[in-house]
Design a protein around this motif. Structure first.
Motif, PDB file in Angstrom:
ATOM      1  N   PRO A  81       0.138   7.701  25.217  1.00  0.00           N
ATOM      2  CA  PRO A  81      -0.420   8.835  25.958  1.00  0.00           C
ATOM      3  C   PRO A  81      -1.542   9.523  25.169  1.00  0.00           C
ATOM      4  O   PRO A  81      -1.424   9.742  23.961  1.00  0.00           O
ATOM      5  N   GLY A  82      -2.622   9.833  25.883  1.00  0.00           N
ATOM      6  CA  GLY A  82      -3.733  10.526  25.259  1.00  0.00           C
ATOM      7  C   GLY A  82      -4.714   9.625  24.533  1.00  0.00           C
ATOM      8  O   GLY A  82      -5.730  10.109  24.028  1.00  0.00           O
ATOM      9  N   ARG A  83      -4.418   8.343  24.449  1.00  0.00           N
ATOM     10  CA  ARG A  83      -5.318   7.413  23.761  1.00  0.00           C
ATOM     11  C   ARG A  83      -5.855   6.395  24.780  1.00  0.00           C
ATOM     12  O   ARG A  83      -5.440   6.371  25.933  1.00  0.00           O
ATOM     13  N   ARG A  84      -6.761   5.571  24.331  1.00  0.00           N
ATOM     14  CA  ARG A  84      -7.327   4.575  25.233  1.00  0.00           C
ATOM     15  C   ARG A  84      -6.279   3.517  25.572  1.00  0.00           C
ATOM     16  O   ARG A  84      -5.257   3.380  24.902  1.00  0.00           O
ATOM     17  N   LYS A  85      -6.568   2.730  26.650  1.00  0.00           N
ATOM     18  CA  LYS A  85      -5.659   1.662  27.050  1.00  0.00           C
ATOM     19  C   LYS A  85      -5.657   0.538  26.012  1.00  0.00           C
ATOM     20  O   LYS A  85      -6.685   0.260  25.380  1.00  0.00           O
ATOM     21  N   LEU A  86      -4.522  -0.077  25.863  1.00  0.00           N
ATOM     22  CA  LEU A  86      -4.416  -1.271  25.029  1.00  0.00           C
ATOM     23  C   LEU A  86      -4.806  -2.476  25.891  1.00  0.00           C
ATOM     24  O   LEU A  86      -4.244  -2.689  26.978  1.00  0.00           O
ATOM     25  N   VAL A  87      -5.770  -3.262  25.442  1.00  0.00           N
ATOM     26  CA  VAL A  87      -6.245  -4.420  26.207  1.00  0.00           C
ATOM     27  C   VAL A  87      -5.455  -5.651  25.785  1.00  0.00           C
ATOM     28  O   VAL A  87      -5.519  -6.071  24.624  1.00  0.00           O
ATOM     29  N   VAL A  88      -4.710  -6.213  26.741  1.00  0.00           N
ATOM     30  CA  VAL A  88      -3.859  -7.373  26.474  1.00  0.00           C
ATOM     31  C   VAL A  88      -4.388  -8.559  27.277  1.00  0.00           C
ATOM     32  O   VAL A  88      -4.506  -8.484  28.499  1.00  0.00           O
ATOM     33  N   GLY A  89      -4.707  -9.646  26.591  1.00  0.00           N
ATOM     34  CA  GLY A  89      -5.195 -10.842  27.264  1.00  0.00           C
ATOM     35  C   GLY A  89      -4.144 -11.928  27.310  1.00  0.00           C
ATOM     36  O   GLY A  89      -3.378 -12.113  26.355  1.00  0.00           O
ATOM     37  N   TYR A  90      -4.072 -12.628  28.433  1.00  0.00           N
ATOM     38  CA  TYR A  90      -3.156 -13.763  28.594  1.00  0.00           C
ATOM     39  C   TYR A  90      -3.989 -15.023  28.871  1.00  0.00           C
ATOM     40  O   TYR A  90      -4.814 -15.036  29.788  1.00  0.00           O
ATOM     41  N   VAL A  91      -3.765 -16.056  28.084  1.00  0.00           N
ATOM     42  CA  VAL A  91      -4.481 -17.329  28.248  1.00  0.00           C
ATOM     43  C   VAL A  91      -3.485 -18.390  28.686  1.00  0.00           C
ATOM     44  O   VAL A  91      -2.490 -18.645  27.999  1.00  0.00           O
ATOM     45  N   SER A  92      -3.764 -19.035  29.853  1.00  0.00           N
ATOM     46  CA  SER A  92      -2.837 -20.059  30.332  1.00  0.00           C
ATOM     47  C   SER A  92      -3.525 -21.025  31.293  1.00  0.00           C
ATOM     48  O   SER A  92      -4.329 -20.599  32.123  1.00  0.00           O
ATOM     49  N   PRO A  93      -3.181 -22.315  31.196  1.00  0.00           N
ATOM     50  CA  PRO A  93      -3.636 -23.291  32.184  1.00  0.00           C
ATOM     51  C   PRO A  93      -2.615 -23.495  33.292  1.00  0.00           C
ATOM     52  O   PRO A  93      -2.764 -24.405  34.111  1.00  0.00           O
ATOM     53  N   ASP A  94      -1.569 -22.680  33.327  1.00  0.00           N
ATOM     54  CA  ASP A  94      -0.431 -22.921  34.220  1.00  0.00           C
ATOM     55  C   ASP A  94      -0.266 -21.822  35.260  1.00  0.00           C
ATOM     56  O   ASP A  94       0.854 -21.567  35.731  1.00  0.00           O
ATOM     57  N   MET A  95      -1.366 -21.194  35.650  1.00  0.00           N
ATOM     58  CA  MET A  95      -1.294 -20.130  36.638  1.00  0.00           C
ATOM     59  C   MET A  95      -1.333 -20.693  38.053  1.00  0.00           C
ATOM     60  O   MET A  95      -2.199 -20.370  38.866  1.00  0.00           O
ATOM     61  N   TYR A  96      -0.392 -21.554  38.344  1.00  0.00           N
ATOM     62  CA  TYR A  96      -0.177 -22.098  39.685  1.00  0.00           C
ATOM     63  C   TYR A  96       1.315 -22.394  39.769  1.00  0.00           C
ATOM     64  O   TYR A  96       2.092 -21.851  38.979  1.00  0.00           O
ATOM     65  N   ILE A 105      -1.840   0.108  29.710  1.00  0.00           N
ATOM     66  CA  ILE A 105      -2.188  -1.277  29.400  1.00  0.00           C
ATOM     67  C   ILE A 105      -3.240  -1.785  30.381  1.00  0.00           C
ATOM     68  O   ILE A 105      -3.132  -1.551  31.587  1.00  0.00           O
ATOM     69  N   LYS A 106      -4.194  -2.493  29.860  1.00  0.00           N
ATOM     70  CA  LYS A 106      -5.162  -3.186  30.718  1.00  0.00           C
ATOM     71  C   LYS A 106      -4.997  -4.688  30.498  1.00  0.00           C
ATOM     72  O   LYS A 106      -5.465  -5.228  29.500  1.00  0.00           O
ATOM     73  N   PRO A 107      -4.313  -5.391  31.418  1.00  0.00           N
ATOM     74  CA  PRO A 107      -4.152  -6.843  31.254  1.00  0.00           C
ATOM     75  C   PRO A 107      -5.399  -7.596  31.749  1.00  0.00           C
ATOM     76  O   PRO A 107      -6.012  -7.217  32.745  1.00  0.00           O
ATOM     77  N   ILE A 108      -5.765  -8.637  31.042  1.00  0.00           N
ATOM     78  CA  ILE A 108      -6.833  -9.540  31.470  1.00  0.00           C
ATOM     79  C   ILE A 108      -6.290 -10.961  31.397  1.00  0.00           C
ATOM     80  O   ILE A 108      -5.858 -11.413  30.332  1.00  0.00           O
ATOM     81  N   VAL A 109      -6.287 -11.641  32.521  1.00  0.00           N
ATOM     82  CA  VAL A 109      -5.787 -13.016  32.579  1.00  0.00           C
ATOM     83  C   VAL A 109      -6.968 -13.975  32.474  1.00  0.00           C
ATOM     84  O   VAL A 109      -7.924 -13.889  33.257  1.00  0.00           O
ATOM     85  N   TYR A 110      -6.881 -14.888  31.526  1.00  0.00           N
ATOM     86  CA  TYR A 110      -7.881 -15.946  31.370  1.00  0.00           C
ATOM     87  C   TYR A 110      -7.265 -17.228  31.924  1.00  0.00           C
ATOM     88  O   TYR A 110      -6.543 -17.944  31.235  1.00  0.00           O
ATOM     89  N   ASN A 111      -7.520 -17.445  33.206  1.00  0.00           N
ATOM     90  CA  ASN A 111      -6.916 -18.567  33.915  1.00  0.00           C
ATOM     91  C   ASN A 111      -7.746 -19.828  33.668  1.00  0.00           C
ATOM     92  O   ASN A 111      -8.865 -19.941  34.155  1.00  0.00           O
ATOM     93  N   VAL A 112      -7.177 -20.757  32.935  1.00  0.00           N
ATOM     94  CA  VAL A 112      -7.886 -22.011  32.668  1.00  0.00           C
ATOM     95  C   VAL A 112      -7.248 -23.160  33.433  1.00  0.00           C
ATOM     96  O   VAL A 112      -7.404 -24.323  33.078  1.00  0.00           O
ATOM     97  N   ALA A 113      -6.533 -22.832  34.501  1.00  0.00           N
ATOM     98  CA  ALA A 113      -5.900 -23.864  35.322  1.00  0.00           C
ATOM     99  C   ALA A 113      -6.951 -24.628  36.119  1.00  0.00           C
ATOM    100  O   ALA A 113      -7.906 -24.046  36.626  1.00  0.00           O
ATOM    101  N   LYS A 114      -6.746 -25.939  36.241  1.00  0.00           N
ATOM    102  CA  LYS A 114      -7.630 -26.763  37.066  1.00  0.00           C
ATOM    103  C   LYS A 114      -7.253 -26.687  38.540  1.00  0.00           C
ATOM    104  O   LYS A 114      -8.000 -27.133  39.397  1.00  0.00           O
TER     105      LYS A 114
END
Length: 1153
Positions: A709-724, A744-753
């Motif tokens: 509380p009172g601070r900036r959001k924590l940026v959390v990244g998720y890397v996965s090729p299995d987002m299906y 929390i600010k989540p960012i998903v790096y979807n590398v799924a084909k």
């Protein structure tokens, strides 16, 4: 003053086609005969007459003389030399005298010198850019010294007859010596007249250091009077014998009759009316036809037109006589010899005819004979070349050029062809240019210049040459095809530079010139596929395949695209076509093996893959895929052998090495030393192969306390090729849908084909939680790392480990300060760059003997390390226990065959033997193959289990159908030492209790962790005996089975295993704690640096004590000698490894894990 040659003729009409104005006058010869002579007028005489108002009866045909003018007309405007040279604009020329350097001149643009090794320019220096002001100054200086103007042509020396351009501001002369390092190279280009039609650089001099003189010969310069060579002019005076009027009238009548009769006969013969032609000649008197020889010539031409060559030859031969004869007859003999391929004889005859015309003063006819002589003589040279005598051919062409330069276009052209075959490309280009200078309409010369430029890898100039060719001859097929081919090569150059849009546009332009260019279609398909324009790529491949049905690479690549789009049936068809085109083509054999492996057709897969390694034993990809196949069919030991064979052929093949690590989890306990060391060793090698990480991020004031509380959001990244629809997605869903959007600010790096409904659900969860979704499947690992760094991710979580399509290379580059591995893999990654691994106290208790390169971070009780989200496509209700209706208990397992080891089969057999009448329902992809099914039944029969008691079932594609199959199972049996995860959760959700066995490593304890989290400790066995006892005891208690089944789904959904919000709050707490730990470490490091700075200031006078060689704190952290040796080995092959991972411009490979 000009020289004069007088030609005396019999009475005839005066020739009105002379090149200069003439005045008629009557002259008397020494024998008393009178002649009417046409005296050529000099320009000064013409101008004088015009000034005096006299308009003479003179005839003009030369462009320099101008049209007939009256006294009141102005004189013509003077054309400057640069205007004459204007056709050179936009063109570049090259010169090499055989030494190290090649010189380049681009008209009014630049001059340079370079050395070429193969097709690559090296050691290139600029000799200056065109300097208009300096050029004008030089011309002014030459004018002031009398070099150019106000000097009589006869007094202007040959070495001063040139027009100069100045090029300044070239490369510095640093390489020459210190005295010249500030001097820039400059050049003077001198354009001189080339009367032989030549064009190009002919000499390069360096009269002073870094000062160059380039001599450029061109026929265009000859149009400037002041640049023409200073030599006496030759003027021809044509004189005709003067007869009395009656004789003149009679002669004119005879010539008129002869001309009409001869032309009429010739026209009739050529139209196929040979008899009428001969009758016309028969009706004409011999005297009117010019005597007997004239009649013979006329009849010979008619017979020649009729195709009666023997009779024509006899007439021409008779007309020639024994000596001089009629020139028309000699030319007729030349034509007959030329047509029959007797080029040497034709050349002799044409020359005799030409010479006789000259002797008779018939200069127009002589010039026509020169044309036919040049053609026959050139063809003679071509026969020498066809016979392999290139030197003789070259000599012949050069002889034609020397004697008949004004009609040697074909000789220049064929000289160029021969020079190309001799590898003399620059000289060949000059020959083609001279051919064009003689005959500007010769389109094929431009076409061949394009070929030369293409051979010299000067693609832009090749395109320009072909375009010029087609401007002259738009329907010239060879020019269109060649332009199409060079544009195809140009497109490939664009593609290699990753300019895919330019490459595709260039390939399509190539197809506008040749719609049958298969290579253009093929490469267009490759470029479109790389740009992910799959529809266009498939159209291009299939068009290429229709044009060239036996093009194996086309069908292979089209098959890959259909496979990636999920059309396995069409992919299979195209792979088979590729193999039919080329049975020894390893790639489609490998790809067939992959498809059969994916569909469970193990025997077909093995046959295809073994054929692939038979035709190409070093094909590492196929060895890897054999390993995958053997793993999926439960033959793990031999799978490991295949992986090792792959690595032997491709030492840095990460697929095989990681598959090997994965395979160890099936057949070895995770706590065994071999397993731990293999992972750690791989991590060390792989980190060295990838290279150094990105520049470390430094903490700033806003970082501390992020996510609170009172601070900036924590940026959390998720890397996965299995987002299906993949096992990982069922556990990633919880945090993605439950993150606190305020913290929390989540960012998903979807590398799924692949994309499906599950992908869309996960994306929706992420966006609703205030996060961002990035589709990054096409990014390289380095590009992905840059993307993550640019997003300022604080905590990066990879969800894959050593399973398919991972991005561990990105993790090595350390794009985020805190890096974690979670969910996807039951063991360590082996990478020091991944600092933490999320687990729980059941899977990895504090006393575990399994070792990890990461620090273990355990979620607190009552949570497991996972949180399950059921698939919404699952059946909405749980069925009754099947034993209640069928009268026997059915044990089941839906795990992969690789997990069902010999030890597992032994224990299952004991359970079934202890439960009379029981059945086993085993679902696995491998059972699509009857061979594998029979093998498993045989293995169980060895333990006393009859085949009728076992149902071996292949996979169901639809998730709902797959889960509905649990309706046939009463009790699920877990595997070991690699327990199930998703299969266990699905079984519980469908009301089927799972019996699991705990062990000493993470993979062994996953089932135990899941069951304890939902309060089913009674189904967890601590040893094999307990495992058998629990399973058989439950099988005998149908009431308990029924009650458990009816309440199990609700129990699961109410447990911490499905508490997404509670689980995510604990997970966020871990993220914040690890992030704050990093911030505190950064703060301590900053304080330590400050202390060191202060200490250094205090001791800066004590230099001797602070500069001991080789004793630095950092040296303690260096790798040992064996690690360095490993680094050198991988550094030597890293480039090769990178190439193997790229999308080939000639072939598509599928790499399966």
């Amino acid at each position: 003053m000009p020289r004069y040659v007088v030609h005396l003729r019999e009475p005839t009409a005066m020739d009105s086609s002379s090149l200069t104005p003439t005045r008629l006058t009557t002259m008397t010869a020494s024998d008393g005969k009178r002649y009417s002579c046409a005296i050529p007028l000099r320009e000064s005489e013409i101008e004088s007459e015009l000034e005096e108002g006299e308009v003479g009866d003179f005839v003009e045909s030369d462009s320099r003389a101008g049209r007939k003018r009256g006294a009141s007309e102005a004189t013509t405007t003077t054309t400057s030399v640069d205007e004459h040279l204007q056709p050179l604009e936009g063109r570049c020329f090259y010169y090499s005298n055989g030494d190290w350097w090649t010189y380049e001149l681009c008209y009014k643009d630049r001059a340079s010198q370079f050395h070429r090794e193969g097709t690559t320019r090296v050691s290139s220096f600029s000799l200056g850019r065109f300097d208009r002001a300096a050029t004008e100054r030089l011309e002014s200086e030459r004018n002031a010294t009398g070099d150019v103007e106000d000097v009589d042509d006869a007094l202007l020396s040959e070495d001063r007859r040139y027009h100069a351009h100045v090029f300044t501001g070239g490369a510095k002369c640093e390489d020459v010596g210190a005295a010249y390092e500030d001097l820039a190279r400059e050049s003077e280009v001198r354009f001189v007249c080339a009367e032989d039609g030549g064009e190009g650089l002919s000499a390069v001099e360096e009269p002073a250091t870094c000062k160059y003189i380039l001599t450029f010969r061109t026929s265009l310069a000859c149009n400037a009077k002041e640049l023409r060579p200073n030599r006496p002019e030759v003027e021809h005076i044509q004189c005709s014998l003067v007869e009395d009027q009656d004789q003149d009238d009679a002669r004119a009548t005879r010539e008129a009759v002869r001309g009409r009769a001869w032309e009429t006969a010739r026209a009739l013969a050529r139209s196929g009316r040979g008899r009428d032609a001969l009758e016309t000649l028969a009706r004409t008197s011999t005297e009117a036809l010019g005597g007997i020889s004239g009649r013979m010539c006329a009849e010979g031409e008619c017979l020649e037109a009729m195709g009666m060559t023997t009779a024509a030859y006899e007439r021409f031969r008779a007309a020639c006589g024994d000596d001089d004869g009629r020139p028309e007859a000699w030319c007729g003999l030349g034509r007959l010899a030329h047509a029959s391929g007797a080029y040497d004889e034709a050349t002799k005859c044409y020359r005799r005819g030409r010479d006789r015309f000259k002797e008779l003063g018939a200069m127009d006819e002589a010039r026509e004979a020169d044309q036919t002589l040049a053609a026959a003589w050139t063809d003679l040279g071509t026969t020498h070349k066809a016979a392999g005598d290139v030197e003789r051919a070259l000599a012949t062409y050069r002889a034609v050029i020397a004697e008949l330069p004004w009609c040697a276009a074909a000789a220049y052209y064929n000289l160029g062809v021969s020079l190309v075959e001799c590898g003399q490309l620059v000289e060949a280009e000059h020959a083609y240019r001279r051919s064009i200078a003689v005959d500007p309409t010769r389109a094929e010369a431009y076409c061949n210049i394009g070929v030369v430029f293409k051979m010299m890898s000067r693609m832009d100039e090749a395109v320009e040459a072909y375009e010029h060719c087609l401007r002259l001859a738009p329907d010239f097929e060879l020019g269109r095809k060649n332009l199409s081919l060079v544009l195809t090569d140009q497109g490939t150059e664009f593609k290699m530079k990753n300019s895919l849009s330019a490459a595709m546009a260039t390939y399509e332009r190539a197809l506008t010139y040749d719609s049958l260019n298969v290579e253009a279609y093929y490469n267009l398909g490759v470029a479109c596929a790389e740009a992910e324009e799959y529809d266009r790529a498939i159209i291009a491949y299939e068009t290429a395949g229709r044009l060239r049905p036996h093009y194996a690479e086309v069908w292979n690549n089209a098959g890959v695209l259909y496979k990636e789009r999920g059309n396995d049936e069409r992919a299979m068809e195209y792979y088979h076509r590729a193999v039919a085109c080329n049975p020894n083509f390893a790639q489609p054999l490998n790809n067939l093996g992959v498809l059969h492996t994916m569909s469970g057709q193990a025997q077909f897969a093995l046959d295809a893959l073994q054929r692939a390694v038979t035709v190409d034993p070093a094909y590492a990809v196929a060895h890897n895929n054999i390993g995958v196949l053997l793993r999926d069919t439960g033959d793990i030991e031999h799978a490991c052998d295949a992986y090792r064979e792959c690595v032997r052929h491709s030492p840095n093949d990460r697929h095989a090495e990681q598959n090997y690590l994965l395979a160890l989890n099936y057949i070895r306990r995770g706590e065994e030393r071999e397993v731990c060391e293999a992972h750690a060793a791989w991590g060390t090698r792989f980190a060295k192969l990838i290279g150094p990480p990105l520049k470390a991020r430094r903490a700033v004031r806003q970082d501390s306390g992020a996510g609170t509380p009172g601070r900036r959001k924590l940026v959390v990244g998720y890397v996965s090729p299995d987002m299906y629809t993949h096992s990982v997605s069922y556990f990633a869903a919880a945090p993605l849908r439950s993150h606190d959007s305020e913290m929390i600010k989540p960012i998903v790096y979807n590398v799924a084909k692949f994309r499906d409904a599950q992908t869309e659900r996960l994306r929706k969860f992420t966006l609703e939680s205030g996060g961002e979704w990035r589709d990054c499947a096409t990014l390289t690992e380095a590009e992905l790392a840059e993307c993550i760094r640019n997003d300022s991710v604080d905590v990066l979580v990879e969800l894959t480990g050593h399973t398919a399509n991972n991005r561990l290379g990105t993790m090595v580059l350390e794009p985020a300060p805190v890096q974690i591995t979670w969910i996807g893999y039951p063991n360590t990654t082996g990478l020091r760059s991944i600092r933490y691994r999320i687990t729980d106290e059941v899977c990895d208790p504090a006393a575990t003997k399994q070792t990890f390169t990461e620090q273990l971070v355990r979620l607190p009780s009552p949570y497991a390390f996972l949180c399950y989200t059921p698939n919404p496509e699952a059946p909405s209700t749980v069925s009754l226990a099947p034993c209640l209706s069928v009268g026997y208990v059915t044990f089941g397992c839906f795990n992969t065959m690789a997990k069902v080891t010999a030890e597992v089969r032994t224990v299952w057999s004991r359970i079934m033997l202890a439960t009379p009448g029981s059945r086993l329902y085993f679902k696995s992809k491998a059972f699509a193959c009857e061979v594998i099914r029979q093998r498993f039944l045989t293995q169980m029969a060895a333990y006393g289990i009859e085949s009728w008691r076992i149902d071996c079932v292949p996979l169901e594609k639809a998730t709902s159908s797959h889960l509905a199959m649990y309706d046939r199972v009463d009790i699920a049996l877990d595997t070991f030492p690699y327990a199930g995860t998703t299969t266990t959760c699905e079984s519980l959700y469908m009301g089927v209790p799972v019996i699991t066995l705990s062990g000493g490593c993470h993979a062994h304890n996953v089932g135990k962790s899941l069951l304890k989290t939902i309060g089913l400790d009674e189904f967890v066995a601590n040893d094999v005996e307990a495992y058998v006892r629990i399973a058989t005891s439950l099988a005998k208690d149908t009431k308990r089975m029924s009650e458990t089944r009816s309440s199990l789904r609700d129990k699961l959904l109410r447990s911490p295993l499905c508490d997404a919000n509670g689980f995510t709050r604990e997970l966020e707490s871990i993220y914040r704690e690890l992030w704050q730990r990093w911030c505190d470490e950064q703060a301590r490091a900053t304080d330590a640096e400050s202390d060191l700075d202060e200490e250094a200031e205090e001791k800066e006078d004590d230099e001797d004590r602070c500069s001991v060689d080789g004793v630095e704190d950092g040296s303690k952290g260096e790798s040992n000698s064996s690690d360095n040796d490993t680094a050198e080995q991988y550094a030597g092959t890293s480039a090769e490894h990178a190439e193997q991972g790229e999308f080939s411009s000639k072939l598509i490979d599928t790499l399966e894990i």
